[in-house]
Design an enzyme around this catalytic site. Structure first.
Site, mmCIF file in Angstrom:
data_model
loop_
_atom_site.group_PDB
_atom_site.id
_atom_site.type_symbol
_atom_site.label_atom_id
_atom_site.label_comp_id
_atom_site.label_asym_id
_atom_site.label_seq_id
_atom_site.Cartn_x
_atom_site.Cartn_y
_atom_site.Cartn_z
ATOM 1 N N ILE A 97 5.617 -2.300 8.581
ATOM 2 C CA ILE A 97 6.703 -2.241 7.587
ATOM 3 C C ILE A 97 6.770 -0.846 6.976
ATOM 4 O O ILE A 97 7.841 -0.306 6.762
ATOM 5 C CB ILE A 97 6.490 -3.316 6.498
ATOM 6 C CG1 ILE A 97 6.663 -4.700 7.117
ATOM 7 C CG2 ILE A 97 7.447 -3.124 5.331
ATOM 8 C CD1 ILE A 97 6.352 -5.844 6.198
ATOM 9 N N VAL A 150 8.202 3.540 1.449
ATOM 10 C CA VAL A 150 9.448 4.322 1.329
ATOM 11 C C VAL A 150 9.187 5.782 1.685
ATOM 12 O O VAL A 150 10.083 6.480 2.148
ATOM 13 C CB VAL A 150 10.145 4.234 -0.055
ATOM 14 C CG1 VAL A 150 10.621 2.846 -0.362
ATOM 15 C CG2 VAL A 150 9.301 4.801 -1.140
ATOM 16 N N GLY A 155 0.818 -1.211 0.000
ATOM 17 C CA GLY A 155 0.000 0.000 0.000
ATOM 18 C C GLY A 155 0.848 1.255 0.000
ATOM 19 O O GLY A 155 0.536 2.231 0.676
ATOM 20 N N ILE A 161 7.125 7.428 -10.453
ATOM 21 C CA ILE A 161 5.656 7.463 -10.427
ATOM 22 C C ILE A 161 5.128 7.321 -11.853
ATOM 23 O O ILE A 161 4.121 6.647 -12.090
ATOM 24 C CB ILE A 161 5.149 8.734 -9.716
ATOM 25 C CG1 ILE A 161 5.533 8.617 -8.227
ATOM 26 C CG2 ILE A 161 3.646 8.908 -9.875
ATOM 27 C CD1 ILE A 161 5.313 9.854 -7.399
ATOM 28 N N VAL A 167 8.994 8.516 0.169
ATOM 29 C CA VAL A 167 9.510 9.620 -0.642
ATOM 30 C C VAL A 167 8.880 9.465 -2.028
ATOM 31 O O VAL A 167 8.115 8.540 -2.251
ATOM 32 C CB VAL A 167 11.053 9.626 -0.742
ATOM 33 C CG1 VAL A 167 11.683 10.177 0.507
ATOM 34 C CG2 VAL A 167 11.579 8.249 -1.055
ATOM 35 N N PRO A 174 12.993 21.978 -19.051
ATOM 36 C CA PRO A 174 11.603 22.404 -18.893
ATOM 37 C C PRO A 174 10.618 21.362 -19.410
ATOM 38 O O PRO A 174 10.966 20.542 -20.262
ATOM 39 C CB PRO A 174 11.537 23.638 -19.792
ATOM 40 C CG PRO A 174 12.529 23.360 -20.885
ATOM 41 C CD PRO A 174 13.607 22.498 -20.288
ATOM 42 N N LYS A 183 4.928 22.166 -10.979
ATOM 43 C CA LYS A 183 6.335 21.977 -11.387
ATOM 44 C C LYS A 183 6.457 22.248 -12.889
ATOM 45 O O LYS A 183 5.761 21.609 -13.683
ATOM 46 C CB LYS A 183 6.738 20.526 -11.054
ATOM 47 C CG LYS A 183 8.096 20.117 -11.589
ATOM 48 C CD LYS A 183 8.444 18.685 -11.211
ATOM 49 C CE LYS A 183 9.720 18.228 -11.889
ATOM 50 N NZ LYS A 183 10.020 16.809 -11.676
HETATM 51 P P1 FAD Z 1 6.774 1.159 -1.056
HETATM 52 O O1 FAD Z 1 6.469 2.567 -0.818
HETATM 53 O O2 FAD Z 1 8.000 0.587 -0.429
HETATM 54 O O3 FAD Z 1 5.531 0.313 -0.580
HETATM 55 C C1 FAD Z 1 5.623 -1.067 -0.337
HETATM 56 C C2 FAD Z 1 4.364 -1.531 0.346
HETATM 57 O O4 FAD Z 1 4.454 -2.953 0.528
HETATM 58 C C3 FAD Z 1 4.131 -0.946 1.734
HETATM 59 O O5 FAD Z 1 2.771 -0.656 1.907
HETATM 60 C C4 FAD Z 1 4.528 -2.075 2.667
HETATM 61 O O6 FAD Z 1 3.831 -2.017 3.885
HETATM 62 C C5 FAD Z 1 4.098 -3.271 1.855
HETATM 63 N N1 FAD Z 1 4.790 -4.478 2.256
HETATM 64 C C6 FAD Z 1 6.104 -4.772 2.099
HETATM 65 N N2 FAD Z 1 6.364 -5.977 2.657
HETATM 66 C C7 FAD Z 1 5.193 -6.442 3.158
HETATM 67 C C8 FAD Z 1 4.813 -7.620 3.856
HETATM 68 N N3 FAD Z 1 5.705 -8.569 4.166
HETATM 69 N N4 FAD Z 1 3.547 -7.760 4.221
HETATM 70 C C9 FAD Z 1 2.610 -6.807 3.943
HETATM 71 N N5 FAD Z 1 2.921 -5.670 3.277
HETATM 72 C C10 FAD Z 1 4.186 -5.496 2.905
HETATM 73 N N6 FAD Z 1 9.543 8.734 -7.584
HETATM 74 C C11 FAD Z 1 9.082 9.783 -8.289
HETATM 75 O O7 FAD Z 1 8.271 9.600 -9.202
HETATM 76 N N7 FAD Z 1 9.523 11.037 -7.998
HETATM 77 C C12 FAD Z 1 10.446 11.284 -7.060
HETATM 78 O O8 FAD Z 1 10.778 12.449 -6.816
HETATM 79 C C13 FAD Z 1 10.998 10.180 -6.350
HETATM 80 N N8 FAD Z 1 11.961 10.352 -5.412
HETATM 81 C C14 FAD Z 1 12.501 9.247 -4.798
HETATM 82 C C15 FAD Z 1 13.590 9.393 -3.936
HETATM 83 C C16 FAD Z 1 14.194 8.280 -3.368
HETATM 84 C C17 FAD Z 1 15.382 8.442 -2.491
HETATM 85 C C18 FAD Z 1 13.662 6.988 -3.606
HETATM 86 C C19 FAD Z 1 14.263 5.779 -2.956
HETATM 87 C C20 FAD Z 1 12.570 6.846 -4.437
HETATM 88 C C21 FAD Z 1 12.000 7.959 -5.058
HETATM 89 N N9 FAD Z 1 10.951 7.816 -5.949
HETATM 90 C C22 FAD Z 1 10.484 8.894 -6.647
HETATM 91 C C23 FAD Z 1 10.319 6.518 -6.136
HETATM 92 C C24 FAD Z 1 9.024 6.461 -5.340
HETATM 93 O O9 FAD Z 1 9.290 6.710 -3.985
HETATM 94 C C25 FAD Z 1 8.389 5.088 -5.493
HETATM 95 O O10 FAD Z 1 8.254 4.790 -6.840
HETATM 96 C C26 FAD Z 1 7.016 5.075 -4.895
HETATM 97 O O11 FAD Z 1 7.039 5.504 -3.572
HETATM 98 C C27 FAD Z 1 6.402 3.691 -4.978
HETATM 99 O O12 FAD Z 1 6.886 2.836 -4.029
HETATM 100 P P2 FAD Z 1 6.180 1.433 -3.905
HETATM 101 O O13 FAD Z 1 4.731 1.650 -3.628
HETATM 102 O O14 FAD Z 1 6.554 0.590 -5.059
HETATM 103 O O15 FAD Z 1 6.898 0.804 -2.620
#
Ligand code: FAD
Length: 500
Positions: free
Chosen positions: A44, A47, A15, A348, A49, A98, A80
């Protein structure tokens, strides 16, 4: 008549931004015909960000029927117009990537060839003078693109900065209203169908059982289904994109909003600055062999606009991809499918483009492998194109002397990038594949910004007499220079749109 083999139950694991974007889009499109369950663990966490986007976000917002003013209010978003790159080519140098177009859509050859011709014939005019988004950003101003192609405002493009936590919450509210069921808990087991190898159910540590026909892996870097369960390998790209950690911290806003992301090169990586309505997001993305975590955090904390609002938070990652993000009945979306560092705010976008592909190729319950193949081919193309664009920033830094930058300057490049740079140098052409994310304007901004000089231009431009061409190019720069200061300030434009 309903076919018997339709997918009826989708289970999303995770999520974060990816999980809730997928849940919102699927529930919006399938309504009650598909039952969607999302499992996430507060313990858990996410991330947390990921706050800068690119203009393709508008497509996703339309897909989910998002109300822009409501979204801007709920996520404390700002507009932006692009990214300012500071000290990248060399210390003291700045350029702007841009959104939108350079110049204007004049008949005939692509506009930048007219600029290159005018330059070759003596006009001393930087590329930035031909971008209204760049000039507006420089003045702290903002307007949305006009629909009328005759207006210079039609050349604008925009995206958003938003609070990642508030965005996930906003999407969660929308999803739950659309019928998505959220289960809190940690994954314990994955049950597979022994005949097909498909995932059949997830069980949580508390004993909840989530049966499904299709599983969307949004578990972040853990990649619990696509990696740990299905065994899809991770292709490592850290030899091209060496940054593997980030330290992030929000700070107080101290001035009017600058309607752009700033990326400042540092000795072992680069620092982001992302202005929101209520705070400014900051982070130092760095290569751990070249700086310690403590030094990186100290550098970040010494380079904030205002007072830090939290303790710095460390994140670890690795650049790379999974070649098959869809295997069997598991589709990975978000960080589980791969990661390209945030230099051009593409993650994203990759999430929404994964969702778009999944909707287009949405399978029946037998999960036709040909659909998975197609998904994987197009996903790989997306990743490869973005990867090359990011590498360009890293290696074309002639004036930086730190060990990281020296190494990046001489690293072997992907053949596709070598070709593209050479072609631009020779003829000013930017050769793109039809469905690449970053188009001519983006490549042009970064090639020019990082110091590439085109020695030629498309001979078609010679159909326009020298005086006419020079006058038109200069005329456009004058129109842009006059228009930019007349636009409202970003904060006035935002206040009007959100009704503050
Ligand atoms: P996560 O946010 O890690 O979510 C994972 C989910 O899985 C969580 O809900 C967690 O609870 C769940 N989960 C994991 N293990 C289990 C388990 N065992 N049981 C139940 N649930 C579990 N993207 C952009 O587009 N623009 C930006 O400016 C940008 N800046 C970034 C900067 C940094 C330093 C980093 C690292 C990333 C950045 N990103 C950016 C990428 C962006 O943060 C991610 O693409 C976005 O947050 C999606 O993450 P996600 O949902 O895939 O994973």
């Amino acid at each position: 008549m309903e076919r018997t083999g339709r997918i009826k139950r989708v289970v999303i694991l995770g999520g974060g931004t990816a999980g809730w974007m997928a849940a919102t889009a699927l529930s919006r499109n399938f309504g009650e015909r598909v039952h969607i369950t999302l499992l996430e663990s507060e313990e858990i966490g996410t991330v947390g960000v990921g706050e800068a986007t690119i203009p393709t976000i508008h497509w996703f917002n339309e897909l989910i029927g998002l109300d822009e003013p409501e979204f801007l209010r709920a996520t404390k978003a700002t507009f932006k117009l692009g990214i300012e790159f500071v000290d990248w080519r060399e210390p003291g140098h700045r350029y702007f990537h841009p959104f939108g177009q350079f110049g204007a859509a004049l008949p005939g050859v692509a506009f930048h060839h007219r600029w290159l011709k005018a330059r070759a014939e003596g006009l001393d005019l930087p590329l930035s003078a031909l971008s209204l988004a760049t000039q507006a950003a420089t003045h702290g101003r903002f307007a949305k693109p006009a629909g009328d192609a005759r207006s210079i405002l039609s050349t604008l493009g925009y995206a958003y900065h938003f609070d990642a936590g508030l965005y996930a919450k906003y999407l969660r509210d929308l999803s739950e209203k659309q019928g998505v069921r959220r289960i809190e808990g940690k994954l314990r087991d994955v049950e597979r169908n022994p005949d097909t190898g498909f995932v059949a159910a997830l069980t949580t540590e508390r004993g909840d059982r989530l049966d499904g026909d299709l599983f969307v892996d949004c578990s972040g870097f853990r990649a619990l289904l696509i990696g740990a369960e299905m065994g899809e390998a991770f292709e490592d790209w850290s030899h091209w994109l060496p940054c593997d950690r980030a330290v992030a911290v929000p700070c107080a806003r101290v001035a009017a909003t600058t309607p752009y992301t700033r990326s400042t090169a540092r000795a072992a990586g680069w620092q982001w600055r992302i202005p929101l309505q209520h705070r400014t997001g900051n982070g130092y993305v760095y290569a751990s062999p070249h700086i310690s975590d403590d030094e990186a955090a100290a550098t970040l904390m010494a380079n904030l606009d205002g007072e830090a609002l939290a303790e710095p938070r460390m994140l670890r990652f690795r650049a790379g991809t999974r070649r098959r993000a869809w295997r069997g009945n598991v589709v990975a979306i978000g960080l589980s499918s791969g990661f390209l560092e945030p230099l051009e705010s593409t993650s994203i976008h990759l999430i929404q483009s994964g969702i778009a592909k999944l909707l287009t190729l949405f399978p029946d319950a037998d999960c036709d492998p040909a659909l998975a193949d197609r998904f994987n081919t197009v996903f790989a193309r997306d990743m490869d194109g973005i990867k090359d664009f990011l590498i360009l920033h890293y290696h074309a830094t002639s004036g930086r002397d730190d060990p990281l930058w020296r190494r990046c300057r001489t690293m072997p490049l992907p053949e596709t990038l070598v070709e593209r740079e050479a072609q631009y140098r020779r003829s000013g052409r930017i050769i793109l594949d039809p469905d690449e994310l970053f188009r001519e304007a983006s490549w042009l901004a970064v090639l020019d910004g990082q110091g590439f000089e085109a020695t030629g231009y498309n001979p078609l431009a010679d159909a326009i007499p020298q005086e006419t061409n020079t006058a038109q190019v200069r005329g456009l720069a004058d129109i842009i220079a006059r228009a930019a200061p007349t636009l409202p300030s970003h904060d006035a434009a935002l206040a009007r749109i959100i009704g503050a």
